[in-house]
Design a protein around this motif. Structure first.
Motif, PDB file in Angstrom:
ATOM      1  N   UNK A 101      17.823  20.125 -10.807  1.00 35.65           N
ATOM      2  CA  UNK A 101      16.510  20.098 -11.460  1.00 35.65           C
ATOM      3  C   UNK A 101      16.673  20.086 -12.981  1.00 35.65           C
ATOM      4  N   UNK A 102      17.591  20.922 -13.475  1.00 32.83           N
ATOM      5  CA  UNK A 102      17.804  20.986 -14.926  1.00 32.83           C
ATOM      6  C   UNK A 102      18.298  19.656 -15.468  1.00 32.83           C
ATOM      7  N   UNK A 103      19.263  19.050 -14.772  1.00 32.63           N
ATOM      8  CA  UNK A 103      19.814  17.775 -15.230  1.00 32.63           C
ATOM      9  C   UNK A 103      18.807  16.656 -15.170  1.00 32.63           C
ATOM     10  N   UNK A 104      18.071  16.568 -14.052  1.00 33.08           N
ATOM     11  CA  UNK A 104      17.086  15.493 -13.909  1.00 33.08           C
ATOM     12  C   UNK A 104      15.924  15.671 -14.886  1.00 33.08           C
ATOM     13  N   UNK A 105      15.548  16.930 -15.144  1.00 31.36           N
ATOM     14  CA  UNK A 105      14.471  17.181 -16.102  1.00 31.36           C
ATOM     15  C   UNK A 105      14.865  16.712 -17.497  1.00 31.36           C
ATOM     16  N   UNK A 106      16.127  16.922 -17.848  1.00 32.18           N
ATOM     17  CA  UNK A 106      16.615  16.451 -19.154  1.00 32.18           C
ATOM     18  C   UNK A 106      16.458  14.933 -19.260  1.00 32.18           C
ATOM     19  N   UNK A 107      16.772  14.239 -18.197  1.00 32.14           N
ATOM     20  CA  UNK A 107      16.633  12.777 -18.184  1.00 32.14           C
ATOM     21  C   UNK A 107      15.160  12.380 -18.257  1.00 32.14           C
ATOM     22  N   UNK A 108      14.338  13.043 -17.450  1.00 29.64           N
ATOM     23  CA  UNK A 108      12.924  12.686 -17.356  1.00 29.64           C
ATOM     24  C   UNK A 108      12.208  12.914 -18.684  1.00 29.64           C
ATOM     25  N   UNK A 109      12.680  13.884 -19.464  1.00 25.43           N
ATOM     26  CA  UNK A 109      12.060  14.136 -20.776  1.00 25.43           C
ATOM     27  C   UNK A 109      12.191  12.934 -21.711  1.00 25.43           C
ATOM     28  N   UNK A 110      13.198  12.109 -21.465  1.00 25.22           N
ATOM     29  CA  UNK A 110      13.379  10.895 -22.266  1.00 25.22           C
ATOM     30  C   UNK A 110      13.522   9.689 -21.334  1.00 25.22           C
ATOM     31  N   UNK A 111      12.639   9.657 -20.327  1.00 21.32           N
ATOM     32  CA  UNK A 111      12.756   8.684 -19.249  1.00 21.32           C
ATOM     33  C   UNK A 111      12.627   7.245 -19.735  1.00 21.32           C
ATOM     34  N   UNK A 112      11.922   7.025 -20.838  1.00 21.40           N
ATOM     35  CA  UNK A 112      11.701   5.660 -21.331  1.00 21.40           C
ATOM     36  C   UNK A 112      13.010   4.988 -21.734  1.00 21.40           C
TER      37      UNK A 112
END
Length: 314
Positions: free
Chosen positions: A56-67
């Motif tokens: 969750x932590x890793x994917x959230x980091x990605x999703x925060x800059x998903x563009x």
């Protein structure tokens, strides 16, 4: 042979056959972690982690800059985080992420099946059914969705639709034993023992070490009064797993039906040694001790009625 359903035999079958089917049904739809391709964020190191919190932590980091990510990677990030939320029982957040993934790729049969599994686990059977329907419409060979939908139909009491989906699931994945095991249990519940035997036999062709299929097929032979065939299957199940309590009790019942009370008692005793609180084994052992004592006193072979061996019908 007259069939009667009783709680003792039901408990015996539940020990293993039901466990195999429940495992298959509760895990179907759990998505394999999606692979990213040339991701930008350093969070990808954690976004596929086995530990849900780390993922969750890793994917959230990605999703925060998903563009910054490609459409494929955006979908993967949401799917991987959704699977982590689902593993933690947080279905609300899992469903939100599956929705986001489907906004990116609305024709993903795999993601639809995964969202269906989250709805399924949440207890929303109608939403799960709708997702499985869409997944199968997009990919008629989606064995995961077919197997999961069969469980929905079973829960709704439509056994014929469940069996139809299990048949298609078995065709779609020629290596999987789960749909065949499930079909065997359902056919046995209908007292269609020949079809149940055929399903269990096909499962054994795919995996000869499948103790649940041996035990299930043995129970069908027992129900037909084919006690020697039943014992052969229970023997085979116990060679695979010597501590298989259900097979021990079922074999004891078969010996009992053949009036071999000593062997029956030995199997009941072995089942009790493995599971001391097993009521069916305890009663069986007590019955055999009483019958053996009567026979030893010189009396004629006592009348006895062996319990029916059956699968879990719940």
């Amino acid at each position: 042979m007259h069939q009667r359903f009783n709680s003792a035999a039901r408990a015996a079958a539940r020990a293993r056959v039901s466990a195999a089917i429940i495992l298959a049904f509760t895990l179907v739809g759990a998505p394999a972690l999606a692979a990213h391709k040339g991701g930008v964020s350093p969070g990808w190191n954690q976004c596929r982690a086995p530990d849900p919190d780390a993922r969750i932590a890793g994917c959230t980091q990605i999703i925060q800059e998903i563009a910054k990510e490609t459409p494929h990677n955006r979908e993967a990030a949401y799917v991987n985080r959704a699977s982590a939320y689902r593993a933690k029982g947080d279905y609300a957040h899992a469903l939100e992420d599956f929705d986001k993934a489907l906004e990116i790729n609305p024709k993903s049969s795999a993601v639809l099946a995964a969202r269906g599994a989250a709805n399924h686990a949440k207890g929303d059977l109608d939403s799960a059914l709708a997702d499985y329907d869409r997944a199968i419409a997009l990919d008629k060979n989606n064995a995961t969705a077919l197997l999961a939908r069969a469980h929905i139909w079973r829960a709704k009491g439509d056994i014929e639709k469940a069996l139809a989906d299990l048949e298609e699931a078995a065709k779609a994945d020629p290596k999987s034993t789960a749909p065949l095991l499930a079909a065997g249990v359902l056919y046995h519940a209908k007292s269609d023992h020949d079809r149940a035997i055929a399903a269990f036999s096909e499962a054994l062709k795919r995996d000869s070490k499948l103790a649940a299929a041996r035990n299930g097929r043995g129970a069908c032979h027992y129900a037909k009064g084919e006690f020697d065939k039943a014992i052969a299957d229970f023997d085979a199940a116990l060679k695979i797993d010597s501590g298989y309590v259900s097979a021990l009790v079922n074999r004891a019942n078969a010996w009992r039906a053949k009036k071999d009370f000593a062997r029956a008692k030995a199997d009941y005793d072995a089942a009790l040694a493995a599971k001391p609180d097993f009521a069916a084994a305890k009663k069986g052992a007590q019955d055999m001790a009483r019958l053996i004592a009567k026979k030893g006193s010189g009396a004629a072979t006592p009348a006895d009625s062996a319990p029916a061996a059956e699968h879990d019908h719940d």
